[in-house]
Design a protein around this motif. Structure first.
Motif, PDB file in Angstrom:
ATOM      1  N   ARG A  35       0.832  -1.214   0.000  1.00 36.01           N
ATOM      2  CA  ARG A  35       0.000   0.000   0.000  1.00 36.01           C
ATOM      3  C   ARG A  35       0.863   1.260   0.000  1.00 36.01           C
ATOM      4  O   ARG A  35       0.570   2.218  -0.724  1.00 36.01           O
ATOM      5  CB  ARG A  35      -0.911  -0.014   1.231  1.00 36.01           C
ATOM      6  CG  ARG A  35      -1.933   1.119   1.261  1.00 36.01           C
ATOM      7  CD  ARG A  35      -2.759   1.071   2.528  1.00 36.01           C
ATOM      8  NE  ARG A  35      -1.984   1.403   3.704  1.00 36.01           N
ATOM      9  CZ  ARG A  35      -1.733   2.660   4.095  1.00 36.01           C
ATOM     10  NH1 ARG A  35      -2.187   3.682   3.386  1.00 36.01           N
ATOM     11  NH2 ARG A  35      -1.033   2.889   5.178  1.00 36.01           N
ATOM     12  N   ARG A  36       1.946   1.240   0.816  1.00 33.99           N
ATOM     13  CA  ARG A  36       2.759   2.450   0.933  1.00 33.99           C
ATOM     14  C   ARG A  36       3.808   2.571  -0.168  1.00 33.99           C
ATOM     15  O   ARG A  36       4.102   3.670  -0.633  1.00 33.99           O
ATOM     16  CB  ARG A  36       3.482   2.465   2.292  1.00 33.99           C
ATOM     17  CG  ARG A  36       2.554   2.522   3.496  1.00 33.99           C
ATOM     18  CD  ARG A  36       3.389   2.685   4.767  1.00 33.99           C
ATOM     19  NE  ARG A  36       2.574   2.587   5.979  1.00 33.99           N
ATOM     20  CZ  ARG A  36       3.057   2.767   7.213  1.00 33.99           C
ATOM     21  NH1 ARG A  36       4.348   3.052   7.385  1.00 33.99           N
ATOM     22  NH2 ARG A  36       2.260   2.654   8.257  1.00 33.99           N
ATOM     23  N   TYR A  37       4.425   1.438  -0.555  1.00 29.43           N
ATOM     24  CA  TYR A  37       5.534   1.458  -1.500  1.00 29.43           C
ATOM     25  C   TYR A  37       5.229   0.456  -2.619  1.00 29.43           C
ATOM     26  O   TYR A  37       5.697  -0.702  -2.593  1.00 29.43           O
ATOM     27  CB  TYR A  37       6.846   1.085  -0.803  1.00 29.43           C
ATOM     28  CG  TYR A  37       7.086   1.861   0.467  1.00 29.43           C
ATOM     29  CD1 TYR A  37       7.578   3.173   0.440  1.00 29.43           C
ATOM     30  CD2 TYR A  37       6.803   1.291   1.712  1.00 29.43           C
ATOM     31  CE1 TYR A  37       7.791   3.876   1.618  1.00 29.43           C
ATOM     32  CE2 TYR A  37       7.017   1.994   2.894  1.00 29.43           C
ATOM     33  CZ  TYR A  37       7.506   3.298   2.834  1.00 29.43           C
ATOM     34  OH  TYR A  37       7.717   3.997   3.985  1.00 29.43           O
ATOM     35  N   ALA A  38       4.418   0.872  -3.561  1.00 32.80           N
ATOM     36  CA  ALA A  38       3.960  -0.039  -4.614  1.00 32.80           C
ATOM     37  C   ALA A  38       5.113  -0.598  -5.451  1.00 32.80           C
ATOM     38  O   ALA A  38       4.990  -1.657  -6.059  1.00 32.80           O
ATOM     39  CB  ALA A  38       2.966   0.687  -5.532  1.00 32.80           C
ATOM     40  N   GLY A  39       6.247   0.086  -5.491  1.00 30.53           N
ATOM     41  CA  GLY A  39       7.352  -0.367  -6.326  1.00 30.53           C
ATOM     42  C   GLY A  39       8.307  -1.294  -5.620  1.00 30.53           C
ATOM     43  O   GLY A  39       9.382  -1.583  -6.163  1.00 30.53           O
ATOM     44  N   LEU A  40       7.987  -1.752  -4.413  1.00 29.99           N
ATOM     45  CA  LEU A  40       8.927  -2.552  -3.632  1.00 29.99           C
ATOM     46  C   LEU A  40       8.395  -3.981  -3.477  1.00 29.99           C
ATOM     47  O   LEU A  40       7.376  -4.199  -2.820  1.00 29.99           O
ATOM     48  CB  LEU A  40       9.128  -1.921  -2.240  1.00 29.99           C
ATOM     49  CG  LEU A  40      10.174  -2.564  -1.344  1.00 29.99           C
ATOM     50  CD1 LEU A  40      11.552  -2.520  -1.991  1.00 29.99           C
ATOM     51  CD2 LEU A  40      10.210  -1.850   0.024  1.00 29.99           C
ATOM     52  N   PRO A  41       9.039  -4.992  -4.093  1.00 22.21           N
ATOM     53  CA  PRO A  41       8.567  -6.386  -3.965  1.00 22.21           C
ATOM     54  C   PRO A  41       8.850  -6.950  -2.578  1.00 22.21           C
ATOM     55  O   PRO A  41       9.792  -6.546  -1.902  1.00 22.21           O
ATOM     56  CB  PRO A  41       9.356  -7.135  -5.043  1.00 22.21           C
ATOM     57  CG  PRO A  41      10.596  -6.331  -5.201  1.00 22.21           C
ATOM     58  CD  PRO A  41      10.209  -4.891  -4.975  1.00 22.21           C
ATOM     59  N   VAL A  42       8.012  -7.929  -2.163  1.00 19.78           N
ATOM     60  CA  VAL A  42       8.142  -8.584  -0.860  1.00 19.78           C
ATOM     61  C   VAL A  42       8.191 -10.091  -1.088  1.00 19.78           C
ATOM     62  O   VAL A  42       7.375 -10.654  -1.808  1.00 19.78           O
ATOM     63  CB  VAL A  42       6.968  -8.234   0.067  1.00 19.78           C
ATOM     64  CG1 VAL A  42       7.120  -8.965   1.413  1.00 19.78           C
ATOM     65  CG2 VAL A  42       6.883  -6.729   0.290  1.00 19.78           C
ATOM     66  N   VAL A  43       9.183 -10.740  -0.462  1.00 16.72           N
ATOM     67  CA  VAL A  43       9.301 -12.202  -0.471  1.00 16.72           C
ATOM     68  C   VAL A  43       9.092 -12.688   0.958  1.00 16.72           C
ATOM     69  O   VAL A  43       9.713 -12.162   1.892  1.00 16.72           O
ATOM     70  CB  VAL A  43      10.666 -12.657  -1.016  1.00 16.72           C
ATOM     71  CG1 VAL A  43      10.808 -14.175  -0.895  1.00 16.72           C
ATOM     72  CG2 VAL A  43      10.838 -12.214  -2.451  1.00 16.72           C
ATOM     73  N   LEU A  44       8.209 -13.687   1.153  1.00 12.32           N
ATOM     74  CA  LEU A  44       7.912 -14.230   2.479  1.00 12.32           C
ATOM     75  C   LEU A  44       8.634 -15.549   2.684  1.00 12.32           C
ATOM     76  O   LEU A  44       8.966 -16.249   1.725  1.00 12.32           O
ATOM     77  CB  LEU A  44       6.402 -14.449   2.636  1.00 12.32           C
ATOM     78  CG  LEU A  44       5.515 -13.216   2.493  1.00 12.32           C
ATOM     79  CD1 LEU A  44       4.045 -13.618   2.553  1.00 12.32           C
ATOM     80  CD2 LEU A  44       5.827 -12.186   3.575  1.00 12.32           C
ATOM     81  N   THR A  45       8.856 -15.883   3.954  1.00 15.63           N
ATOM     82  CA  THR A  45       9.432 -17.181   4.279  1.00 15.63           C
ATOM     83  C   THR A  45       8.755 -17.715   5.530  1.00 15.63           C
ATOM     84  O   THR A  45       8.359 -16.945   6.413  1.00 15.63           O
ATOM     85  CB  THR A  45      10.954 -17.083   4.500  1.00 15.63           C
ATOM     86  OG1 THR A  45      11.464 -18.398   4.746  1.00 15.63           O
ATOM     87  CG2 THR A  45      11.292 -16.195   5.688  1.00 15.63           C
ATOM     88  N   SER A  46       8.606 -19.038   5.598  1.00 17.88           N
ATOM     89  CA  SER A  46       7.995 -19.659   6.766  1.00 17.88           C
ATOM     90  C   SER A  46       8.185 -21.159   6.719  1.00 17.88           C
ATOM     91  O   SER A  46       8.253 -21.755   5.641  1.00 17.88           O
ATOM     92  CB  SER A  46       6.492 -19.344   6.835  1.00 17.88           C
ATOM     93  OG  SER A  46       5.908 -19.941   7.976  1.00 17.88           O
ATOM     94  N   GLY A  47       8.317 -21.734   7.893  1.00 14.02           N
ATOM     95  CA  GLY A  47       8.289 -23.186   8.003  1.00 14.02           C
ATOM     96  C   GLY A  47       6.968 -23.654   8.546  1.00 14.02           C
ATOM     97  O   GLY A  47       6.591 -24.817   8.431  1.00 14.02           O
ATOM     98  N   TYR A  48       6.194 -22.739   9.157  1.00 15.41           N
ATOM     99  CA  TYR A  48       4.895 -23.067   9.734  1.00 15.41           C
ATOM    100  C   TYR A  48       4.129 -21.779   9.955  1.00 15.41           C
ATOM    101  O   TYR A  48       4.667 -20.796  10.439  1.00 15.41           O
ATOM    102  CB  TYR A  48       5.055 -23.787  11.081  1.00 15.41           C
ATOM    103  CG  TYR A  48       3.822 -23.690  11.941  1.00 15.41           C
ATOM    104  CD1 TYR A  48       2.769 -24.568  11.734  1.00 15.41           C
ATOM    105  CD2 TYR A  48       3.702 -22.714  12.926  1.00 15.41           C
ATOM    106  CE1 TYR A  48       1.624 -24.481  12.509  1.00 15.41           C
ATOM    107  CE2 TYR A  48       2.562 -22.624  13.700  1.00 15.41           C
ATOM    108  CZ  TYR A  48       1.526 -23.508  13.492  1.00 15.41           C
ATOM    109  OH  TYR A  48       0.396 -23.424  14.250  1.00 15.41           O
ATOM    110  N   SER A  49       2.871 -21.764   9.562  1.00 11.59           N
ATOM    111  CA  SER A  49       2.009 -20.624   9.844  1.00 11.59           C
ATOM    112  C   SER A  49       0.567 -21.024   9.633  1.00 11.59           C
ATOM    113  O   SER A  49       0.194 -21.479   8.561  1.00 11.59           O
ATOM    114  CB  SER A  49       2.335 -19.437   8.932  1.00 11.59           C
ATOM    115  OG  SER A  49       1.357 -18.420   9.090  1.00 11.59           O
TER     116      SER A  49
END
Length: 700
Positions: A647-661
């Motif tokens: 929402r704030r920085y439309a030009g910035l990609p995000v990569v998530l990581t998790s072993g459990y959620s």
């Protein structure tokens, strides 16, 4: 049967008359019938027929021993749908329903010359397409022929059906009115006695009942109570009459009771209405009421169920305590099994690291120990994946695929797993049925089921794998109740089967009938978790020494569109100073990611939660080309952080990581890239590069 002819061979004199039937006589070619040409008829037959045709009422002539039937218009109407086919034919052949009565009478008149009459004779007669009762008054008169004997019989008749039926109906109405009057007289005679008896019985019930009884107005004013009130609640009748029952109701039940009284004023009756009434000593009793309102008041009977309610509450508490105890026992078994497996894995890793510290270690042995560590990490990841699958907490990546295609691709692997002495049969249709699920987890489930089948067959037997749509109502395979259409994948083996004692436990984690060290007991639990988390089901049908069938149901999907080919991103060999914001609350994992990315040439910055990450971006977001965030964070989750960054920085990609959620398990990644833990440095670098490249291509 007479045959109509527009030009008779022997004209019939017009003076015969007789309406429509006269016309029929004139238009018929009699020469083709057994009666012969009209000109050859004797005068007696012509005269009798003329009499019949010109009679206003119902009339007929039965001629000769064959009783040839000739009749007038009125007789034709009485025959219904058998007219005009019956005209000019032997009466016994065409009137089969009444011939058993009429034919002997006609024969008697022909033989004796004695006529007779009959009144109100009832006969069942077929006409208008149905059997019906008819009533007739008629007379038979002999017709003398030229030779002096009797050649025919003249019938004159009146149908009395309507009159007789009406008389019967009137008479019945009168067997019935008289009986009704008699019954009414008997009822009136005993009514006063019955009223007195019922009043006495009601009074005895009112006085002797252990249940409390009540009459009150619709606004709650008590008008009558029975003596049971004193025994149950301690109140005397004199204390209750004129009192508002709402003064006795527990405060928590007051609104509920007032609403019930209001509905009763509209005529609503209650089979059960529960509330609490105050005892004279100040305590409360639970009362279950049955109510029936009349025009002026509410009539109610109440039963005290305080003891039953307390017993039920105590039983529910005991059952809940038992469930908690069972949960603790299951958790103990689960953690014990995990600890056992991980101690084995850690033993390999610990031994390998100890050996790697030796200074005289050859490069070949060093590579072997490093490989052992890597393989053990893979096995540990598989154990955690199976646990998450059973707990329905693994992060699935569902997509539309054809199970048949996956099974064809797995066929050689399955054949290798089960061994050469197990015959593998694949019953897979040419037409593909599509499902929506995680294809990699599907493959793992199939392999786990195949390994289970192999062990049950002890290396010898037959394994059949089938794919097809669910057949609702099939006797051979009753599918579970699930919404929508499903695709069925079944695996049938000829192994030892599963004992009924074990059938309900086979999907439990760490449950196994194999010897120590021969299995973790997590294979089928992974299948169970995958099925449930995918919105499907897994069932088992087994008989000892006869084999077992596992049936996997998955939600059916429409055929997917052709996917666009996407060029895979090149592996990032060097970060070239690319800024990465790492969001990780675990110090060891965060430090590892920082060191790894620094070694690869990135410029990483670490934040330990979502708020700190947003603060870093607020200072200068241009420093970062990508954000790498854990999902499970204190406070704001990684997915919530990713949405806020989008929402704030439309030009910035995000990569998530998790072993459990549980968030990922329930809702997915919302379109963000996801890297599963444990991950390698190469995987991290490749995914970061891919996310940046994909985002850049979308922007440009």
């Amino acid at each position: 049967m007479p045959v109509a002819s527009p030009i008779p061979l022997a004209p019939v004199p017009p003076m015969i008359g007789g309406g429509e039937m006269g016309d029929l006589v004139r238009d018929t070619d009699w020469s083709s019938t057994a009666l012969g040409d009209y000109s050859s008829w004797p005068a007696s037959l012509r005269t009798a027929l003329s009499l019949v045709l010109n009679t206003k009422g119902i009339a007929a002539l039965y001629w000769g021993p064959q009783q040839w039937l000739l009749y007038n218009d009125a007789y034709g109407l009485a025959l219904g749908d058998r007219h005009p086919a019956a005209f000019g034919r032997p009466m016994p052949e065409v009137l089969t329903d009444i011939a058993p009565v009429l034919s002997p009478q006609v024969a008697q008149v022909l033989a004796t010359g004695d006529g007779f009459s009959i009144e109100n004779l009832s006969m069942m007669m077929r006409r208008h397409g149905k059997e019906e009762e008819t009533v007739w008054t008629y007379s038979f008169s002999p017709v003398q022929g030229e030779s002096g004997g009797y050649e025919g019989v003249l019938l004159l008749a009146s149908e009395m059906t309507q009159q007789v039926l009406a008389d019967r109906k009137r008479d019945r109405a009168e067997h019935e009115r008289a009986q009704a009057l008699l019954r009414l007289s008997e009822l009136n005679a005993g009514l006063e006695e019955e009223i007195s008896r019922r009043t006495a019985d009601r009074n005895r019930l009112w006085l002797l009942s252990a249940d409390i009884m009540l009459r009150c107005t619709f606004d709650g004013v008590i008008t009558a109570v029975n003596p049971a009130w004193t025994d149950l609640l301690g109140w005397q009748e004199s204390e209750l009459i004129g009192l508002s029952l709402f003064e006795l109701i527990h405060p928590d039940d007051l609104a509920h009771t007032q609403q019930g009284a209001s509905l009763s004023a509209d005529g609503h009756a209650y089979a059960r209405f529960d509330n609490r009434y105050r005892h004279k000593d100040g305590s409360y009793r639970w009362i279950s009421w049955s109510t029936q309102p009349d025009e002026q008041q509410i009539n109610a009977v109440g039963r005290d169920f305080t003891a039953e309610r307390e017993s039920a509450s105590a039983l529910a508490a005991a059952e809940e305590a038992l469930r908690q105890s069972q949960k603790l026992e299951a958790i103990g078994q689960l953690t014990g099994g995990v600890a056992h497996d991980f101690n084995n894995l850690l033993t390999v890793i610990k031994s390998s690291t100890d050996l790697l510290k030796r200074p005289d270690l050859s490069s070949e042995r060093r590579a072997r120990y490093v490989s052992a560590i890597a393989d053990t990490v893979e096995r540990a990841a598989k154990v955690t994946s199976q646990l998450l699958a059973f707990a329905r907490r693994q992060t699935l990546q569902p997509t539309v695929f054809a199970p048949a295609e996956n099974l064809r691709a797995l066929a050689s692997m399955i054949k290798t797993l089960v061994g050469a002495e197990v015959e593998l049969a694949m019953d897979i249709p040419e037409h593909s049925h599509f499902v929506i699920a995680d294809p990699s987890q599907f493959d793992m489930a199939i392999v786990n089921m195949a390994v289970n089948a192999r062990d049950a067959m002890v290396g010898q037997g037959r394994l059949i794998i089938r794919v097809g749509p669910a057949r609702r109502g099939s006797e051979a395979n009753e599918q579970p109740m699930m919404p929508g259409d499903q695709v069925v994948i079944s695996m049938t083996d000829t192994g030892s089967g599963i004992a009924p004692l074990h059938l309900g436990k086979i999907f439990e984690p760490f449950f196994t009938t194999k010897g120590v060290g021969q299995g973790t007991g997590l294979g089928l639990s992974q299948v169970f978790g995958f099925a449930k988390q995918s919105g499907g089901e897994i069932t088992v049908d087994s008989e000892v020494d006869q084999g077992t069938t596992f049936t996997l149901y998955l939600p059916q999907a429409s055929e997917p569109r052709e996917p666009r080919s996407v060029e895979a991103p090149h592996e990032l060999v060097h970060g070239h100073g690319t800024g990465v914001l790492i969001v990780e609350d675990n110090p060891q994992v965060g430090a590892f990611a920082m060191h790894s990315l620094t070694d690869l040439g990135y410029r990483p910055v670490l934040a330990i939660n979502g708020q700190e990450a947003l603060a870093e971006l607020a200072r200068d977001a241009s420093r970062f080309k990508v954000v790498f965030s854990d999902v499970v964070l204190p406070g704001m989750t990684g997915i919530e952080l990713a949405h806020e960054i989008r929402r704030r920085y439309a030009g910035l990609p995000v990569v998530l990581t998790s072993g459990y959620s549980h968030v990922l398990a329930e809702k997915g990644t919302d379109g963000f890239e996801l890297l599963h833990k444990p991950y390698s440095v190469e995987q991290l670098s490749r995914l970061l590069c891919g996310a940046m490249c994909t985002h850049f291509s979308r922007v440009t």
